[in-house]
Design an enzyme around this catalytic site. Structure first.
Site, short mmCIF file in Angstrom:
data_model
loop_
_atom_site.label_atom_id
_atom_site.label_comp_id
_atom_site.label_asym_id
_atom_site.label_seq_id
_atom_site.Cartn_x
_atom_site.Cartn_y
_atom_site.Cartn_z
N SER A 102 0.83 -1.20 0.00
CA SER A 102 0.00 0.00 0.00
C SER A 102 0.87 1.26 0.00
O SER A 102 1.56 1.54 -0.95
CB SER A 102 -0.95 -0.03 1.20
OG SER A 102 -1.93 0.98 1.09
N PRO A 127 -6.09 2.23 -2.86
CA PRO A 127 -6.55 3.11 -1.78
C PRO A 127 -7.88 2.68 -1.19
O PRO A 127 -8.31 3.23 -0.20
CB PRO A 127 -6.67 4.47 -2.47
CG PRO A 127 -6.96 4.13 -3.90
CD PRO A 127 -6.22 2.86 -4.18
N LEU A 130 -10.66 -3.24 -2.20
CA LEU A 130 -11.28 -3.94 -3.30
C LEU A 130 -11.52 -5.41 -3.00
O LEU A 130 -12.37 -6.05 -3.61
CB LEU A 130 -10.39 -3.84 -4.55
CG LEU A 130 -10.09 -2.43 -5.06
CD1 LEU A 130 -9.21 -2.49 -6.28
CD2 LEU A 130 -11.37 -1.69 -5.37
N LYS A 144 -10.38 -9.29 -11.42
CA LYS A 144 -11.67 -9.33 -12.09
C LYS A 144 -12.73 -8.49 -11.39
O LYS A 144 -13.89 -8.50 -11.78
CB LYS A 144 -12.16 -10.78 -12.20
CG LYS A 144 -11.24 -11.65 -13.07
CD LYS A 144 -11.74 -13.09 -13.11
CE LYS A 144 -10.79 -13.96 -13.92
NZ LYS A 144 -11.24 -15.37 -13.94
#
Length: 457
Positions: A102, A127, A130, A144
């Site tokens: 990160s 950020p 996900l 994906k």
């Protein structure tokens, strides 16, 4: 004559060393060790370390990095400090098993030299979260993820982060395409893979190996090319000062959360029992430190308001009974606010669930204790003043001037009674009017034939 010339040469050399000590002193490499989440304390440490290196006129600054990520604000400030540094910066992900995840990926890309030790990894620079809550998904599954599912704010943050890291990649001639994938899809690479993909410049086993490999290479510092001479460099570790240690402690979300609650509890206890001083003083100091820490952290003001509202509801429940309605609402607001208090997805800057649960239980127990003490105080027998005499037991001494003379707690009182009394009879005070008591016999006797008198008000 020859000795005289040598003496003058030595004198001139000594004078030049005194005038420019950096010319005669051994060249240095300043080492900064970062092995925690990136936050305000880390930013302060690195900025001070860069300034320290500048005053020492060091040849190189080495940031040995091992971080899971951290706060974007602190990361951007660190990147700006590195890019503005007049001394080349080499970020070295080490030791084995370390990572530059990160925010660490951005710091690696901002540095003039990027290196990793074997067994380390870099990436996962998104950020936003996900991957949701499933940490077992593969990298392919992460790739994906439908970007359309992101909110407008998340897409904005992602695109801004991509532009930022790509600009730094182009500045130092590194792989900009992979940098975009690290941000967009949270991909990661091992040290060997990162070297092959031109994400980093070197793989080094240790710092001496790194200095050996970069010797003679050229880097861009503030737009100018600089050749590194790293042979015989003295590596000097820059130790963090008290400010770093203080910031590191108070900007820990768990510590800041505890300080916030201690401050609120202390002030409430002082207002509820004025004059104790210590709870009020400790509460004020704790609350001010907590607010300073939260000013440096990405606080969610809705969460903060819910924590405050929850405590207020529980206080009102104590003062004005709502049959538990406000108490339950206060607990719900307190827990929800604690969860939402910090507006960040970084694992290094989250309040632990166990701490939220523990502080909720302690908060409820604290206010239940206050309630029980209040109820006991309301039900307690009065022990001072006129009201304390009612209910006391005594003895009849005499009948004088139409009043009974009774002894109550070592004092002689005038009394009247609605029932017949006898001398030396045990009585109980049932009322008081001015300085006259109304008493009643404890054990009325019918066997005593002495004269009885009844006197009432």
């Amino acid at each position: 004559m020859k000795n005289y010339v040598l003496w003058w040469c030595a004198k001139l050399l000594l004078a030049s060393c005194l005038a420019a000590p950096s010319v005669c002193s051994a060249a240095e490499a300043i080492l900064l060790n970062v092995d925690s989440p990136i936050g305000p304390a880390t930013q302060n440490y690195i900025e001070n370390g860069l300034n320290f290196a500048a005053t020492r006129k060091a040849e190189l600054i080495i940031i040995q990095l091992d971080t899971p990520g951290g706060l974007s604000t602190a990361m951007h400030n660190i990147d700006k400090a590195i890019l503005a540094s007049i001394i080349p910066v080499a970020t070295y992900v080490a030791p084995g098993g370390a990572r530059a995840a990160s925010a660490g990926t951005f710091i690696l890309y901002a540095s003039q030299i990027a290196a990793m030790a074997p067994g380390t990894n870099v990436g996962a620079a998104s950020p936003v979260n996900l991957m949701a809550a499933d940490t077992n998904k593969s990298t392919n599954a992460a790739e994906k993820i439908d970007q359309q599912n992101l909110s407008t704010l998340e897409r904005k943050e992602t695109n801004d982060a991509i532009a930022n890291i790509k600009s730094m990649a182009q500045l130092h001639n590194r792989n900009a395409d992979w940098a975009e994938q690290a941000v967009r899809n949270s991909v990661s690479l091992s040290a060997t893979e990162a070297l092959k993909a031109h994400v980093i410049d070197y793989v080094a086993t240790d710092i001496p190996d790194l200095l050996k490999q970069i010797n003679g290479s050229s880097v861009s510092v503030n737009g100018a090319s600089k050749k590194l001479i790293t042979t015989n460099l003295t590596v000097t570790a820059y130790q963090p000062d008290w400010r770093y240690k203080f910031l590191e402690i108070i900007t820990d979300p768990n510590i800041a959360y505890i300080l916030l609650l201690i401050g609120m509890y202390g002030l409430f206890f002082e207002f509820y029992h004025p004059g104790l001083i210590l709870p009020g003083a400790a509460g004020t100091v704790s609350l001010l430190i907590a607010l300073y820490a939260f000013q440096l952290l990405p606080i969610n003001y809705v969460g903060f308001a819910l924590v405050l509202l929850g405590i207020i509801f529980m206080i009102i429940e104590i003062l004005i009974s709502s049959f538990g309605v406000l108490g339950v609402a206060g607990i719900a607001a307190f827990v929800t606010g604690s969860i939402l208090l910090l507006d960040i997805n970084s694992p290094g800057y989250q309040i632990a669930w166990s701490l939220i649960l523990m502080m909720t239980v302690l908060t409820v127990a604290y206010f239940l204790l206050i309630v029980s003490l209040s109820v006991q105080a309301m039900r307690a027998k009065v022990v001072t003043g006129r009201e304390a005499i009612v209910g006391e037991e005594g003895e009849v001494l005499a009948f004088l001037n139409d009043f009974w003379q009774v002894r109550i707690g070592g004092e002689i009182w005038q009394a009247v009674s609605n029932e017949p009394l006898q001398l030396q009879q045990k009585i109980r005070v049932i009322a008081i009017s001015g300085l006259i008591l109304t008493v009643a016999p404890l054990n009325p006797s019918t066997t005593d034939r002495r004269p009885q008198h009844v006197r009432t008000l």
